[in-house]
Write a protein that holds these residues in place. Structure first.
Motif, PDB file in Angstrom:
ATOM      1  N   SER A 237     -26.603  10.819   6.380  1.00 27.26           N
ATOM      2  CA  SER A 237     -27.667  11.755   6.744  1.00 27.26           C
ATOM      3  C   SER A 237     -28.961  11.384   6.023  1.00 27.26           C
ATOM      4  CB  SER A 237     -27.271  13.186   6.364  1.00 27.26           C
ATOM      5  OG  SER A 237     -26.149  13.617   7.092  1.00 27.26           O
ATOM      6  N   GLN A 238     -30.070  11.914   6.559  1.00 34.11           N
ATOM      7  CA  GLN A 238     -31.390  11.643   5.989  1.00 34.11           C
ATOM      8  C   GLN A 238     -31.639  10.132   5.905  1.00 34.11           C
ATOM      9  OE1 GLN A 238     -33.825  13.398   5.863  1.00 34.11           O
ATOM     10  NE2 GLN A 238     -35.267  12.759   4.324  1.00 34.11           N
ATOM     11  N   ILE A 239     -31.392   9.457   7.038  1.00 31.03           N
ATOM     12  CA  ILE A 239     -31.505   8.001   7.107  1.00 31.03           C
ATOM     13  C   ILE A 239     -32.827   7.614   7.744  1.00 31.03           C
ATOM     14  CG2 ILE A 239     -30.449   5.883   7.982  1.00 31.03           C
ATOM     15  CD1 ILE A 239     -27.829   7.493   8.226  1.00 31.03           C
ATOM     16  N   PHE A 240     -33.524   6.670   7.102  1.00 26.38           N
ATOM     17  CA  PHE A 240     -34.735   6.073   7.659  1.00 26.38           C
ATOM     18  C   PHE A 240     -34.385   4.657   8.126  1.00 26.38           C
ATOM     19  CE2 PHE A 240     -37.725   8.623   4.619  1.00 26.38           C
ATOM     20  CZ  PHE A 240     -37.289   9.797   5.202  1.00 26.38           C
ATOM     21  N   GLY A 241     -34.973   4.240   9.239  1.00 28.57           N
ATOM     22  CA  GLY A 241     -34.765   2.878   9.706  1.00 28.57           C
ATOM     23  C   GLY A 241     -33.514   2.721  10.538  1.00 28.57           C
ATOM     24  N   THR A 242     -33.359   1.524  11.129  1.00 26.48           N
ATOM     25  CA  THR A 242     -32.260   1.260  12.064  1.00 26.48           C
ATOM     26  C   THR A 242     -31.269   0.219  11.562  1.00 26.48           C
ATOM     27  OG1 THR A 242     -33.544  -0.458  13.209  1.00 26.48           O
ATOM     28  CG2 THR A 242     -33.759   1.810  14.026  1.00 26.48           C
ATOM     29  N   ALA A 243     -31.510  -0.373  10.411  1.00 26.16           N
ATOM     30  CA  ALA A 243     -30.667  -1.486   9.953  1.00 26.16           C
ATOM     31  C   ALA A 243     -29.210  -1.064   9.806  1.00 26.16           C
ATOM     32  CB  ALA A 243     -31.198  -2.036   8.629  1.00 26.16           C
ATOM     33  N   GLY A 244     -28.975   0.096   9.204  1.00 28.35           N
ATOM     34  CA  GLY A 244     -27.601   0.560   9.012  1.00 28.35           C
ATOM     35  C   GLY A 244     -26.897   0.813  10.327  1.00 28.35           C
ATOM     36  N   PHE A 245     -27.620   1.366  11.288  1.00 28.09           N
ATOM     37  CA  PHE A 245     -27.032   1.626  12.606  1.00 28.09           C
ATOM     38  C   PHE A 245     -26.707   0.319  13.321  1.00 28.09           C
ATOM     39  CE2 PHE A 245     -29.592   5.467  11.793  1.00 28.09           C
ATOM     40  CZ  PHE A 245     -28.609   6.433  11.936  1.00 28.09           C
ATOM     41  N   ALA A 246     -27.576  -0.668  13.180  1.00 29.04           N
ATOM     42  CA  ALA A 246     -27.335  -1.951  13.843  1.00 29.04           C
ATOM     43  C   ALA A 246     -26.089  -2.622  13.283  1.00 29.04           C
ATOM     44  CB  ALA A 246     -28.555  -2.865  13.673  1.00 29.04           C
ATOM     45  N   GLU A 247     -25.928  -2.599  11.974  1.00 27.16           N
ATOM     46  CA  GLU A 247     -24.742  -3.201  11.365  1.00 27.16           C
ATOM     47  C   GLU A 247     -23.482  -2.439  11.758  1.00 27.16           C
ATOM     48  OE1 GLU A 247     -22.097  -5.499   9.443  1.00 27.16           O
ATOM     49  OE2 GLU A 247     -24.204  -5.961   9.882  1.00 27.16           O
ATOM     50  N   SER A 248     -23.579  -1.109  11.755  1.00 24.79           N
ATOM     51  CA  SER A 248     -22.439  -0.300  12.161  1.00 24.79           C
ATOM     52  C   SER A 248     -22.070  -0.583  13.616  1.00 24.79           C
ATOM     53  CB  SER A 248     -22.749   1.190  11.972  1.00 24.79           C
ATOM     54  OG  SER A 248     -21.640   1.994  12.283  1.00 24.79           O
TER      55      SER A 248
END
Length: 469
Positions: A237-248
Motif C-alpha cells: 500500500s501507499q506505493i509510488f511508481g510502477t516498477a514493483g508492479f512490473a516485476e510482480s
C-alpha cells in the motif's frame, strides 16, 4: 533501540514554509481554498460553518472529489486495457472508507467493491451494490460469511488457504452452487513501504507462495462446486511508481501462462495500493501513468509467454477516497517545549487524536496541518499536533510548521484523512467517534452519524435500561 530507530526532532524532508498558511495543492482536496478573510473552504463550505453546525472533531469528505477520482481511475485503466485488446475492472476498497453513500458514489461510476468481512458486505448490499461485482477478501472468513457470499452470488471469493478452499467448496456444494474464486498469491515483490503495509512477503498471513499456485489451482479445479477465475496479488500500500508492479507482473504471468494449460484463467488481479500525498514532499504517480505502465508491463509479459491478455482487475485502495477527506479539530491548549539548546517545539493539543486517526500511532504515518479558521501573519514555528488521549504516542501530526500564534480556540484542519481514519476509529478513553459530513456545491450533510456518550453507555450491560430484565 539504536539512535537510528529514533525519529529526528525535525524530519529531513520537512522544510520551513515561506507562508505557513499555504495549501499544498496535491495534499488537499481539489476544491479546497481560502476565502478573502482566510477561512478554509472545502466543497464550497467554510470550515467555520462546518465546525459550528456539526462540532469537532469532524470528518469532512468532498463528494465531488471522490466521484471525480473514481471516474478518473476507471477511465484510466479502461483506456490502458483497451489499447491492448482487453478490459479492466476497478474495485473500490471498503476498508479505506465505507458508508452506503460512498458505495453509491463509486458504483455509480462503474466501480466494483471489495469487502473483507460480513459487516462490510452488509453495508455494500445496503447501498444497492450488485453482488456479482463484489469481491470477498480475508484470511479467516467465517463459515457464515462464506455461506452468505455463496447465497448472494458474490462475483469472486479470494481464497487464502487450503482449509478455506475445502470449506467454501463444501458450502457451495450444499447449496448446489458453483462459486467463482481467485487465488491470492505472494509474488515475492516487496513494496517500499512500512512493514505492516507490505503484503507480498512470503512470511505473512495472506495468500499462498507463488511456487504453490499450480498445486492449489489443481485442487480447486478438482472441486466441481468451485470455478477458478485466476490469480490475485497485492504487493502493498501507499506505493509510488510502477516498477514493483512490473516485476510482480513478470512473475505472475509466468504462472498464469502455465495454468492455462490445465484450463481457463480468465482474470488476473494485480491489486493496487496506489499512494497519495500526505505532505508537500510526497509525489504520487499520476493514475494515468500508473495504468499505462502496469498494463503495458502485463501485456509485454503475455506476449513473451505467447498467451492472450486476460481480463485485468485492480484495487487502487486509498487512491480513490484518501485525498478527498479532511479532519477538523479545535485547539484546546498549546505549550512550548524545549527540545534542545537551540530548538523549541510548539505542542498543539486538539480535541481528537488517535481515536479518530490511528495511523500515526500504528505506522508512524506523516500528516500535514493548517489553520482553518483564519490566516496568520505570524512566522512559522515547529509544531507537533497531539490528541487528548492518555498516551504519549497520541500524535496527529508529528512535525509541521504552523503560525507561531496558533492558540486555543483555533480551528485546525488535517488533510488526506479520507482513507483509514474513520475506518480505524475507536472509542479509546471512551471518546465518541465523530460524524462524517459530505460536502458538495456549497452544501453539507451528515452521511455517518457521530456517536454520543449515551451511545457508549447504552452498550454497557451493567447500566439498567427501561424494560430490561
Amino acid at each position: 533501540m539504536s539512535a537510528s530507530d529514533v525519529r529526528p526532532a525535525v524530519p529531513e524532508w520537512l522544510r520551513v514554509p515561506a507562508d505557513p498558511n499555504d495549501l499544498a495543492e496535491a495534499v488537499w482536496p481539489p476544491a479546497c481554498a481560502r476565502t478573502s478573510d482566510g477561512v478554509l473552504t472545502v466543497g464550497g463550505v467554510s470550515a467555520t460553518e462546518l465546525a459550528e453546525r456539526f462540532g469537532t472533531p469532524l470528518y469532512v469528505l468532498d463528494q465531488d472529489a471522490v466521484i471525480g477520482q473514481a471516474r478518473r481511475v476507471r477511465r484510466a485503466f479502461a483506456a490502458a486495457a483497451e489499447r491492448h485488446g482487453t478490459t479492466a475492472r476497478v474495485y473500490y476498497a471498503s476498508k479505506a472508507f465505507l458508508s452506503t453513500e460512498v458505495v453509491r458514489w463509486v458504483t455509480g461510476e462503474g466501480l466494483a467493491v471489495d469487502v473483507a468481512t460480513g459487516g462490510e458486505l452488509a453495508v455494500a448490499l445496503a447501498a444497492g451494490a450488485d453482488p456479482g461485482l463484489i469481491g470477498l477478501h480475508g484470511n479467516n472468513k467465517s463459515r457464515l460469511e462464506l455461506a452468505r457470499a455463496v447465497e448472494l452470488g458474490v462475483g469472486s471469493v479470494i481464497v487464502d488457504s487450503l482449509i478455506e478452499i475445502d470449506r467454501l467448496a463444501e458450502i457451495a456444494a450444499a447449496r448446489g452452487a458453483v462459486q467463482p474464486v481467485l487465488v491470492r498469491v505472494n509474488s515475492g515483490v516487496h513494496a517500499e513501504t512500512h512493514d505492516f503495509l507490505a503484503t507480498a512477503h512470503e512470511d505473512q498471513k495472506f495468500g499462498f507462495a507463488l511456487a504453490d499456485a499450480d498445486e492449489v489451482v489443481a485442487r480447486i479445479r478438482d472441486l466441481p462446486s468451485l470455478r477458478f477465475l485466476g490469480l490475485h496479488c497485492h504487493i502493498g500500500s501507499q506505493i509510488f511508481g510502477t516498477a514493483g508492479f512490473a516485476e510482480s507482473a513478470s512473475r505472475l504471468v509466468e504462472v498464469h501462462a502455465r495454468l492455462l494449460a490445465g484450463g481457463e484463467a480468465p482474470v488476473l488481479n494485480l491489486g493496487g495500493g496506489f499512494g497519495i500525498a500526505y505532505t508537500s514532499v510526497d509525489d504520487p504517480t499520476d493514475i494515468e501513468d500508473l495504468a499505462d505502465g502496469i498494463v503495458d508491463a502485463v501485456a509485454r509479459e503475455c506476449v513473451a509467454h505467447g498467451v492472450a491478455l486476460p481480463t485485468l482487475a485492480f484495487e487502487p485502495g486509498r487512491a480513490i477516497v484518501g485525498r478527498a477527506g479532511i479532519t477538523l479539530y479545535e485547539v484546546g491548549t498549546t505549550k512550548s517545549v524545549r527540545v534542545s539548546a537551540d530548538l523549541e517545539r510548539l505542542y498543539v493539543s486538539v480535541d481528537g487524536g488517535m481515536s479518530d486517526n490511528a495511523r500515526p500511532a500504528l505506522y508512524g504515518a506523516d500528516y500535514s496541518a493548517r489553520l482553518a479558521g483564519r490566516i496568520s501573519a505570524a512566522p512559522p514555528t515547529l509544531a507537533r499536533v497531539v490528541g487528548r488521549h492518555c498516551e504519549s504516542g497520541d500524535i496527529v501530526v508529528d512535525a509541521e510548521y504552523l503560525p507561531a500564534d496558533t492558540a486555543p480556540g483555533d480551528l485546525l484542519a488535517v488533510p488526506a484523512t479520507g482513507a483509514y481514519c474513520f475506518s480505524l476509529a475507536s472509542n479509546y478513553n471512551y471518546v465518541p467517534r465523530p460524524p462524517v459530513v459530505a460536502v458538495s456545491d456549497g452544501t453539507a450533510r451528515i452521511i455517518v452519524r457521530g456517536e454520543t456518550i449515551d451511545d457508549l453507555l447504552a452498550r454497557d450491560a451493567g447500566i439498567p435500561t427501561e424494560g430490561a430484565e
